[in-house]
Motif scaffolding. Structure first.
Motif, PDB file in Angstrom:
ATOM      1  N   SER A 150      38.364  38.189 -30.230  1.00  9.93           N
ATOM      2  CA  SER A 150      39.566  37.357 -30.285  1.00  9.93           C
ATOM      3  C   SER A 150      40.656  37.884 -29.364  1.00  9.93           C
ATOM      4  CB  SER A 150      40.094  37.287 -31.726  1.00  9.93           C
ATOM      5  OG  SER A 150      39.184  36.606 -32.561  1.00  9.93           O
ATOM      6  N   SER A 162      42.336  35.690 -26.426  1.00 15.60           N
ATOM      7  CA  SER A 162      43.780  35.465 -26.336  1.00 15.60           C
ATOM      8  C   SER A 162      44.328  35.816 -24.961  1.00 15.60           C
ATOM      9  CB  SER A 162      44.502  36.286 -27.410  1.00 15.60           C
ATOM     10  OG  SER A 162      44.087  35.905 -28.707  1.00 15.60           O
ATOM     11  N   HIS A 183      37.514  36.351 -39.955  1.00 15.69           N
ATOM     12  CA  HIS A 183      37.608  36.288 -38.491  1.00 15.69           C
ATOM     13  C   HIS A 183      37.687  34.848 -38.005  1.00 15.69           C
ATOM     14  CE1 HIS A 183      36.878  36.747 -34.285  1.00 15.69           C
ATOM     15  NE2 HIS A 183      35.605  36.422 -34.344  1.00 15.69           N
ATOM     16  N   HIS A 184      36.887  33.968 -38.576  1.00 20.47           N
ATOM     17  CA  HIS A 184      36.876  32.575 -38.124  1.00 20.47           C
ATOM     18  C   HIS A 184      38.099  31.800 -38.612  1.00 20.47           C
ATOM     19  CE1 HIS A 184      32.761  33.507 -36.962  1.00 20.47           C
ATOM     20  NE2 HIS A 184      32.775  32.403 -36.255  1.00 20.47           N
ATOM     21  N   GLY A 203      40.487  32.508 -36.166  1.00 23.17           N
ATOM     22  CA  GLY A 203      40.146  31.738 -34.979  1.00 23.17           C
ATOM     23  C   GLY A 203      40.646  30.308 -35.029  1.00 23.17           C
ATOM     24  N   ASN A 231      44.285  30.739 -33.981  1.00 23.75           N
ATOM     25  CA  ASN A 231      44.356  31.201 -32.600  1.00 23.75           C
ATOM     26  C   ASN A 231      43.808  30.157 -31.631  1.00 23.75           C
ATOM     27  OD1 ASN A 231      45.064  33.261 -30.740  1.00 23.75           O
ATOM     28  ND2 ASN A 231      42.926  33.877 -30.571  1.00 23.75           N
TER      29      ASN A 231
END
Length: 373
Positions: free
Chosen positions: A158, A162, A292-293, A296, A299
């Protein structure tokens, strides 16, 4: 018989929005041409919502022209401005043999380097073993090690995502893709191998494997999850940097169901495996991957908003994070032939690869055990 007209033209949305924020449309009239004549459409640059900077497709349905005279006006009955890209679109005639040969060479080189530098503990550098051992020294708990491996992967994956805009400006799209894949892929392999090797080492929390029909239900759920997990890898030539990598704003296909299919697919995969395995290691892996997702989701929307601006806001208004939410509340209108958006080679490839991976599970497990990670 209805006739479909698909137009492609660059555009960008102006600050003026239509009254209905969920749909961009306009009304126009067409004159049905004589046979063998050319159908002339109005200039789209005159529309209040369009100027010529980005790509879009305009789908228009026209009634049965055979029932009307050449001087009759026929009003378009179904017009929808598709701001994003048509996901999973693949046209064989546009493919170049040279590009796919180069893709095969790149794939072979990547696999060779990955094996020599990261995987092979005997004849190669075996950096993967050193990495997993270093992380394992942090704790005797497999759950902690599992979460740490996922956290490291998430930070790198990630974090680089970014920095994509800045990185591509500095070193170019292809070079940044090589950097991104070259760091993310080894970490992903380590995390997957560790999970395979230690998935039954945790505290058993429940045991449901003897429940009739559960295996079939979870297998089906896991199978469907892969149609959500890989929407952004349709263009393998971009993944391998053979074609110049792009940040895509998909809008059709699986995106009509959820704007973040990878998150949905990961949740489905994690739930299926956690229910079946039923121990603390599986729970730890699921917590890390789902977390984490979920990050995401935020993000990804943030990055698309920066890259595409108002075009992304249009897509965002008529899609949803929660599956089917935009469809149920009327913000997403499915085409009558929606199923055709899935009858494409990329989805067929996902089907074949998913079935192949399932039947190859014993081979994957045996290969992981030999690494002793």
């Amino acid at each position: 018989m209805a006739t479909s007209i698909v137009l492609s033209s660059p555009f960008s949305l102006s600050p003026h929005r239509p009254t209905n924020k969920n749909q961009f449309h306009y009304q126009t009239h067409f004159t049905i041409p004589r046979p063998n004549s050319i159908l002339t459409l109005p200039k789209l640059s005159s529309l209040p919502c369009c100027s010529f900077k980005s790509k879009f497709k305009l789908r228009t349905s026209i009634g049965d022209a055979a029932k009307k005279t050449s001087n009759d006006d026929d009003e378009a009955d179904d017009e929808a401005l598709v701001v994003g890209e048509d996901s999973a679109f693949f046209e064989l005639a546009q493919q170049k043999i040279s590009s796919w040969l180069l893709f095969s060479i790149v794939l072979g080189v990547v696999l060779f380097v990955l094996d020599y530098a990261w995987i092979d503990n005997s004849n190669g550098l075996g950096l993967g073993l050193a990495f997993v051992n270093a992380v394992s020294q942090l704790s005797d708990s497999h759950e902690v090690v599992m979460l740490t491996l996922i956290l490291i992967f998430a930070l790198v994956h990630s974090g680089l995502a970014s920095l994509r805009d800045v990185g591509e400006k500095l070193i170019g799209e292809r070079a940044f893709r090589v950097l991104f894949a070259g760091t993310s892929l080894p970490l992903a392999v380590s995390t997957v191998v560790y999970f395979i090797n230690h998935r039954y080492d945790g505290l058993q929390l429940w045991q449901l494997q003897s429940v009739p029909g559960l295996h079939q239900l979870l297998w089906l759920s896991n199978f469907i999850s892969f149609f959500f997990l890989y929407p952004s890898t349709f263009n393998l030539l971009e993944v391998a940097a053979v074609d110049k990598p792009k940040m895509h704003l998909w809008e059709t296909g699986i995106m009509r169901i959820t704007r973040h299919p990878q998150m949905v697919g990961q949740v489905m995969w994690c739930l299926a495996h956690t229910i079946w395995i039923g121990n603390s290691v599986a729970v730890a892996a699921s917590v890390g991957l789902i977390g984490h997702h979920l990050f995401g989701v935020w993000n990804g929307d943030r990055r698309l908003a920066i890259r595409y601006g108002e075009a992304f806001e249009v897509v965002k208004r008529r899609t949803s994070v929660i599956p089917f939410a935009a469809i149920l509340d009327g913000r997403q209108q499915l085409p009558k032939d929606y199923y055709k958006e899935f009858l494409r080679l990329p989805y067929l490839s996902i089907t074949a690869l998913t079935l192949g991976a399932y039947f190859a599970h014993p081979l994957m497990q045996a290969a992981s055990f030999r690494l002793h990670w």
